[in-house]
Design an enzyme around this catalytic site. Structure first.
Site, PDB file in Angstrom:
ATOM      1  N   ASN A  34      -2.452   4.471  -1.285  1.00  0.00           N
ATOM      2  CA  ASN A  34      -3.297   3.322  -1.583  1.00  0.00           C
ATOM      3  C   ASN A  34      -4.032   3.669  -2.873  1.00  0.00           C
ATOM      4  O   ASN A  34      -4.886   4.560  -2.886  1.00  0.00           O
ATOM      5  CB  ASN A  34      -4.273   3.067  -0.432  1.00  0.00           C
ATOM      6  CG  ASN A  34      -5.190   1.885  -0.704  1.00  0.00           C
ATOM      7  OD1 ASN A  34      -5.621   1.660  -1.825  1.00  0.00           O
ATOM      8  ND2 ASN A  34      -5.513   1.134   0.337  1.00  0.00           N
ATOM      9  N   GLU A  62      -2.682  -1.770  -2.224  1.00  0.00           N
ATOM     10  CA  GLU A  62      -3.851  -2.238  -2.984  1.00  0.00           C
ATOM     11  C   GLU A  62      -3.594  -2.121  -4.480  1.00  0.00           C
ATOM     12  O   GLU A  62      -4.385  -1.547  -5.228  1.00  0.00           O
ATOM     13  CB  GLU A  62      -5.127  -1.497  -2.568  1.00  0.00           C
ATOM     14  CG  GLU A  62      -5.795  -2.094  -1.344  1.00  0.00           C
ATOM     15  CD  GLU A  62      -7.274  -1.766  -1.260  1.00  0.00           C
ATOM     16  OE1 GLU A  62      -8.085  -2.594  -1.717  1.00  0.00           O
ATOM     17  OE2 GLU A  62      -7.616  -0.696  -0.733  1.00  0.00           O
ATOM     18  N   TYR A 137       0.293  -2.562   3.905  1.00  0.00           N
ATOM     19  CA  TYR A 137      -1.157  -2.399   3.828  1.00  0.00           C
ATOM     20  C   TYR A 137      -1.788  -3.268   4.908  1.00  0.00           C
ATOM     21  O   TYR A 137      -1.900  -4.480   4.778  1.00  0.00           O
ATOM     22  CB  TYR A 137      -1.650  -2.810   2.437  1.00  0.00           C
ATOM     23  CG  TYR A 137      -3.155  -2.821   2.272  1.00  0.00           C
ATOM     24  CD1 TYR A 137      -3.939  -1.773   2.742  1.00  0.00           C
ATOM     25  CD2 TYR A 137      -3.786  -3.890   1.641  1.00  0.00           C
ATOM     26  CE1 TYR A 137      -5.315  -1.790   2.587  1.00  0.00           C
ATOM     27  CE2 TYR A 137      -5.161  -3.919   1.468  1.00  0.00           C
ATOM     28  CZ  TYR A 137      -5.919  -2.862   1.954  1.00  0.00           C
ATOM     29  OH  TYR A 137      -7.284  -2.880   1.800  1.00  0.00           O
ATOM     30  N   ASP A 177      -0.994   2.409   4.016  1.00  0.00           N
ATOM     31  CA  ASP A 177      -2.342   2.442   4.567  1.00  0.00           C
ATOM     32  C   ASP A 177      -2.361   1.518   5.779  1.00  0.00           C
ATOM     33  O   ASP A 177      -2.441   0.299   5.643  1.00  0.00           O
ATOM     34  CB  ASP A 177      -3.330   1.980   3.497  1.00  0.00           C
ATOM     35  CG  ASP A 177      -4.761   1.913   3.997  1.00  0.00           C
ATOM     36  OD1 ASP A 177      -5.006   2.292   5.166  1.00  0.00           O
ATOM     37  OD2 ASP A 177      -5.636   1.485   3.222  1.00  0.00           O
ATOM     38  N   ASN A 179      -4.647   1.684   8.203  1.00  0.00           N
ATOM     39  CA  ASN A 179      -6.045   1.385   8.533  1.00  0.00           C
ATOM     40  C   ASN A 179      -6.388   1.547  10.007  1.00  0.00           C
ATOM     41  O   ASN A 179      -7.266   0.844  10.530  1.00  0.00           O
ATOM     42  CB  ASN A 179      -6.414  -0.021   8.046  1.00  0.00           C
ATOM     43  CG  ASN A 179      -7.155   0.026   6.718  1.00  0.00           C
ATOM     44  OD1 ASN A 179      -8.039   0.860   6.522  1.00  0.00           O
ATOM     45  ND2 ASN A 179      -6.798  -0.850   5.801  1.00  0.00           N
ATOM     46  N   ASP A 290      -9.678   6.600  -3.456  1.00  0.00           N
ATOM     47  CA  ASP A 290     -10.348   7.131  -2.273  1.00  0.00           C
ATOM     48  C   ASP A 290      -9.340   7.583  -1.228  1.00  0.00           C
ATOM     49  O   ASP A 290      -9.708   8.178  -0.216  1.00  0.00           O
ATOM     50  CB  ASP A 290     -11.340   6.127  -1.686  1.00  0.00           C
ATOM     51  CG  ASP A 290     -10.755   4.734  -1.463  1.00  0.00           C
ATOM     52  OD1 ASP A 290      -9.602   4.488  -1.883  1.00  0.00           O
ATOM     53  OD2 ASP A 290     -11.454   3.888  -0.880  1.00  0.00           O
ATOM     54  N   HIS A 291      -8.047   7.327  -1.454  1.00  0.00           N
ATOM     55  CA  HIS A 291      -6.956   7.831  -0.620  1.00  0.00           C
ATOM     56  C   HIS A 291      -6.215   8.932  -1.374  1.00  0.00           C
ATOM     57  O   HIS A 291      -6.228   8.964  -2.612  1.00  0.00           O
ATOM     58  CB  HIS A 291      -5.951   6.721  -0.305  1.00  0.00           C
ATOM     59  CG  HIS A 291      -6.482   5.621   0.549  1.00  0.00           C
ATOM     60  ND1 HIS A 291      -6.139   5.461   1.884  1.00  0.00           N
ATOM     61  CD2 HIS A 291      -7.334   4.603   0.251  1.00  0.00           C
ATOM     62  CE1 HIS A 291      -6.758   4.395   2.364  1.00  0.00           C
ATOM     63  NE2 HIS A 291      -7.489   3.847   1.416  1.00  0.00           N
TER      64      HIS A 291
END
Length: 300
Positions: A34, A62, A137, A177, A179, A290-291
């Site tokens: 991501n 993303e 995603y 991702d 989640n 951030d991933h």
């Protein structure tokens, strides 16, 4: 170079290692990340990571950019498939490869269900074998809001699609991702998150159906729909390795993360894994998302 948290291959695996002298074996390296906006990721150092990693198929989530942006950043040596989100600047998934996909699909769920920017399938031929790769995603969700309703709709559609994918190709992988942290090992501070989106019992139950519940005798080895969580199989019963950390506070420095980025493979493809790694940045200020990328080698 990132600090790659590499998990040693299972010695019982019959798959030939990468670089094997067996001329009939081809190493296929698939990476997923991501990027939290691909243009920003490139400004922060993604290009250097990609140049050093010798990736064959790259799955992005993303993206938040146009196909033209992707083509300009990755360059002409990559064949790019991109499914942008309906809402401009949101979500977006892509698959980039060194070879051209034979066919690709973007539909997921009923016709009235908007999966745009969140599910992209492609078929590749590698060493005479059909490999199906999905970049996905899943919604982040938010408890007691329409966002959580959309997340459950997406997970329902995903559960419906997985058996058809496995029937289409016995070498398929769904990566991205997702989640959801499936088990307590997947979140550093799991006790404080059992009522939050990403670790709700209802969300984790979807993964029970995909790879099996943790107390199932054949968990991750035929339980549920029979798919294999490659990261958990190769890491074992340990915390992490985490793939996402908040930008805030000391989460990254303290490794207070979540493992929410997966490669879910059919049994035949999972049996060919020779290496699994999470390319965690060497330091907080070296992060370009951030991933962290999840990189897996398959021997075909």
């Amino acid at each position: 170079m990132p600090s790659a948290a590499t998990i040693a291959p299972d010695p019982a695996s019959s798959a030939a290692p990468a670089g094997s002298s067996d001329s009939a074996t081809t190493r296929l390296r698939i990476a997923s990340v991501n990027v939290n906006g691909v243009r920003a990721a490139y400004r922060k150092g993604m290009a250097e990571w990609l140049a050093d990693r010798d990736v064959d198929i790259l799955a992005l989530q993303e993206v938040r950019a146009s196909t033209e942006d992707l083509e300009g950043l990755l360059g002409p040596e990559w064949s790019i498939l991109h499914d942008a989100a309906t809402a401009k600047g949101r979500a977006g998934v892509a698959l980039a490869s060194r070879s051209t996909a034979a066919i690709h699909r973007v539909e997921l769920g009923a016709t009235e269900f908007d999966s745009a920017g969140r599910w992209l399938e492609a078929d590749y031929e590698v060493n005479g074998k059909l490999i199906t790769v999905v970049s996905t995603y899943v919604h982040s969700g938010e408890v007691d809001t329409p966002k959580q309703v959309e997340k459950f709709k997406f997970l329902d559609a995903m559960l419906e699609r997985l058996p058809a994918l496995a029937a289409h190709s016995d070498r398929a992988v769904v990566l991205g991702d997702l989640n959801v942290g499936h088990r307590r090992f997947d979140i550093k501070n799991w006790r404080g998150n059992v009522k939050r989106a990403g670790f709700l019992p209802e969300e984790r139950a979807y993964f029970d159906r995909i790879v099996g519940a943790e107390d199932a005798p054949d968990y991750n080895a035929g339980a549920g729909l029979g798919w294999v969580d490659v990261g958990r199989r190769w890491a074992g019963e340990v915390d992490g390795p985490f793939t996402w950390w908040s930008w805030r506070g000391q989460a990254f420095d303290n490794d207070t993360g979540w493992r929410i980025d997966y490669q879910l493979a059919t049994p035949a493809l999972a049996a060919s894994v020779t290496e699994y790694a999470v390319d965690r940045a060497a330091a907080y200020d070296r992060r370009w998302s951030d991933h962290s990328p999840v990189v897996v080698d398959y021997a075909l």
